[in-house]
Motif scaffolding. Structure first.
Motif, PDB file in Angstrom:
ATOM      1  N   ALA A 115      29.334  71.371  16.181  1.00 60.57           N
ATOM      2  CA  ALA A 115      30.040  70.868  15.008  1.00 60.57           C
ATOM      3  C   ALA A 115      31.477  71.353  15.041  1.00 60.57           C
ATOM      4  CB  ALA A 115      29.358  71.313  13.727  1.00 60.57           C
ATOM      5  N   ASP A 160      32.099  68.357  10.720  1.00 58.90           N
ATOM      6  CA  ASP A 160      31.734  67.127  11.413  1.00 58.90           C
ATOM      7  C   ASP A 160      30.790  67.456  12.563  1.00 58.90           C
ATOM      8  OD1 ASP A 160      31.531  64.696  12.646  1.00 58.90           O
ATOM      9  OD2 ASP A 160      33.687  64.332  12.791  1.00 58.90           O
ATOM     10  N   ALA A 166      28.305  64.358   8.666  1.00 58.36           N
ATOM     11  CA  ALA A 166      29.478  65.147   8.288  1.00 58.36           C
ATOM     12  C   ALA A 166      29.388  65.460   6.802  1.00 58.36           C
ATOM     13  CB  ALA A 166      30.772  64.402   8.605  1.00 58.36           C
TER      14      ALA A 166
END
Length: 374
Positions: A115, A160, A166
């Motif tokens: 992420a 994200d 997200a």
């Protein structure tokens, strides 16, 4: 964790079971192994699983929940509460050493995932922008206070995880106008929170002195007047009092909440009193322990014992922002003061109250004062 589907849920449930068994193992050590069993039954009283004042019949492990964890990765983001808005970050608390704001990026599955963490402004940066999430990854944020604008800013935090999803959270950042001139206990997010024994000035008189009682408080020391046989004081002028220099950034009604140690109306005079005032305002007498609340039976006493405190709130007007002095006056003997909370806005719900407010003083040649925790 179970309600969020976190993959760590089962591990925490296992930890509870492990510690519950550890408690039993310690009992066996004390009763059977130490001194060849001399202390049998020393640890036999049940102590886990209380629901009322009386001990339960047997030890009962706290309830846990276990969930099915899928093999594929799952994306989730957590805050200290259930809201997508983080607790506000205050410049004064930050300068006094409070930890950075943080979020938790967690996994709801068995496979790790990557992420990216970013923010909507260049003066708030994540301490880790590219992360790999196996179970839970905490990410803190660094704030460039010199670059932060005055006022309260809402900073977007974007996490994200690509195809997994997200999330956007918000971080309130508080740097009020007039901060450079602030001194004393400086209100952060509309709050001043202090131990009573950390008062700016402790004023004795009328035959009594204040004495700090170490650890007689839920979060610190207590403070009371002695001798306890001294008669009641009339608040005002040179009467015994605790004074707190505060800096408020808002005017209006201010709630002064005083926490005292639990006690009873031992003199049978209808209650035990103290008084509160701000600046040169007339002291307002407050009944901390109401001896006439007979209609409530033992409920007030039970509540005060359960939380180890009496909590009383008084609302007083403040006509303008800036420097003020909050005064807690001695009236009746026998009160042990623990904490003082001054609030110009909503107070977050906590058991022990907000953390201590830093004490600041102007620093010539800088944009912000110097602050330390008392």
């Amino acid at each position: 964790y179970a309600s969020q589907g976190r993959a760590e849920t089962n591990a925490l449930a296992d930890k509870v079971a492990e510690l519950f068994q550890r408690d039993e193992d310690l009992r066996v050590v004390y009763e059977e192994e130490i001194a060849d069993g001399k202390w049998t039954q020393m640890m036999a009283q049940t102590h886990i699983g209380y629901t009322i004042w009386q001990q339960p019949e047997e030890q009962s492990m706290p309830q846990v929940i276990r969930i099915e964890v899928p093999q594929e990765a799952g994306f989730g983001v957590g805050t200290p509460g259930t809201s997508a808005v983080l607790p506000a970050v205050d410049v004064f608390a930050a300068m006094a050493g409070a930890g950075p704001a943080s979020i938790e990026v967690f996994n709801t599955g068995g496979a790790p995932y990557a992420a990216r963490v970013s923010t909507s402004v260049d003066w708030v940066t994540p301490l880790a922008s590219e992360i790999t999430v196996d179970a839970t990854q905490e990410v803190g944020f660094e704030i460039d206070w010199a670059g932060a604008p005055m006022g309260t800013s809402m900073v977007d935090i974007l996490v994200d995880a690509g195809d997994l999803g997200a999330a956007t959270l918000q971080l309130p950042v508080h740097k009020p106008e007039g901060a450079v001139e602030a001194s004393g206990f400086v209100a952060g997010s509309g709050l001043v929170s202090a131990e009573a024994a950390a008062a700016s000035r402790i004023v004795s008189g009328h035959g009594v002195d204040w004495q700090v009682i170490p650890n007689l408080g839920r979060s610190g020391d207590g403070i009371a007047t002695f001798p306890v046989t001294a008669p009641a004081s009339e608040p005002g002028d040179d009467s015994p009092r605790l004074e707190f220099d505060v800096h408020l950034f808002e005017a209006g009604n201010v709630d002064v909440t005083v926490t005292t140690a639990p006690t009873l109306d031992f003199q049978g005079q209808g209650g035990i009193r103290f008084a509160v005032s701000i600046d040169d305002g007339a002291p307002v007498i407050v009944t901390a322990i109401d001896g006439e609340a007979a209609g409530d039976g033992n409920v007030p006493w039970e509540e005060s014992v359960a939380r180890n405190a009496h909590v009383v709130t008084t609302s007083l007007p403040v006509t303008e922002p800036g420097a003020h002095t909050v005064k807690i006056w001695r009236v009746d003997p026998g009160i042990v003061f623990q904490r003082v909370l001054v609030a110009t806005g909503e107070v977050p719900e906590t058991y022990l109250g907000p953390p201590d407010t830093p004490v600041c003083s102007p620093a010539p040649g800088t944009d912000l004062p110097e602050c330390t925790l008392p």
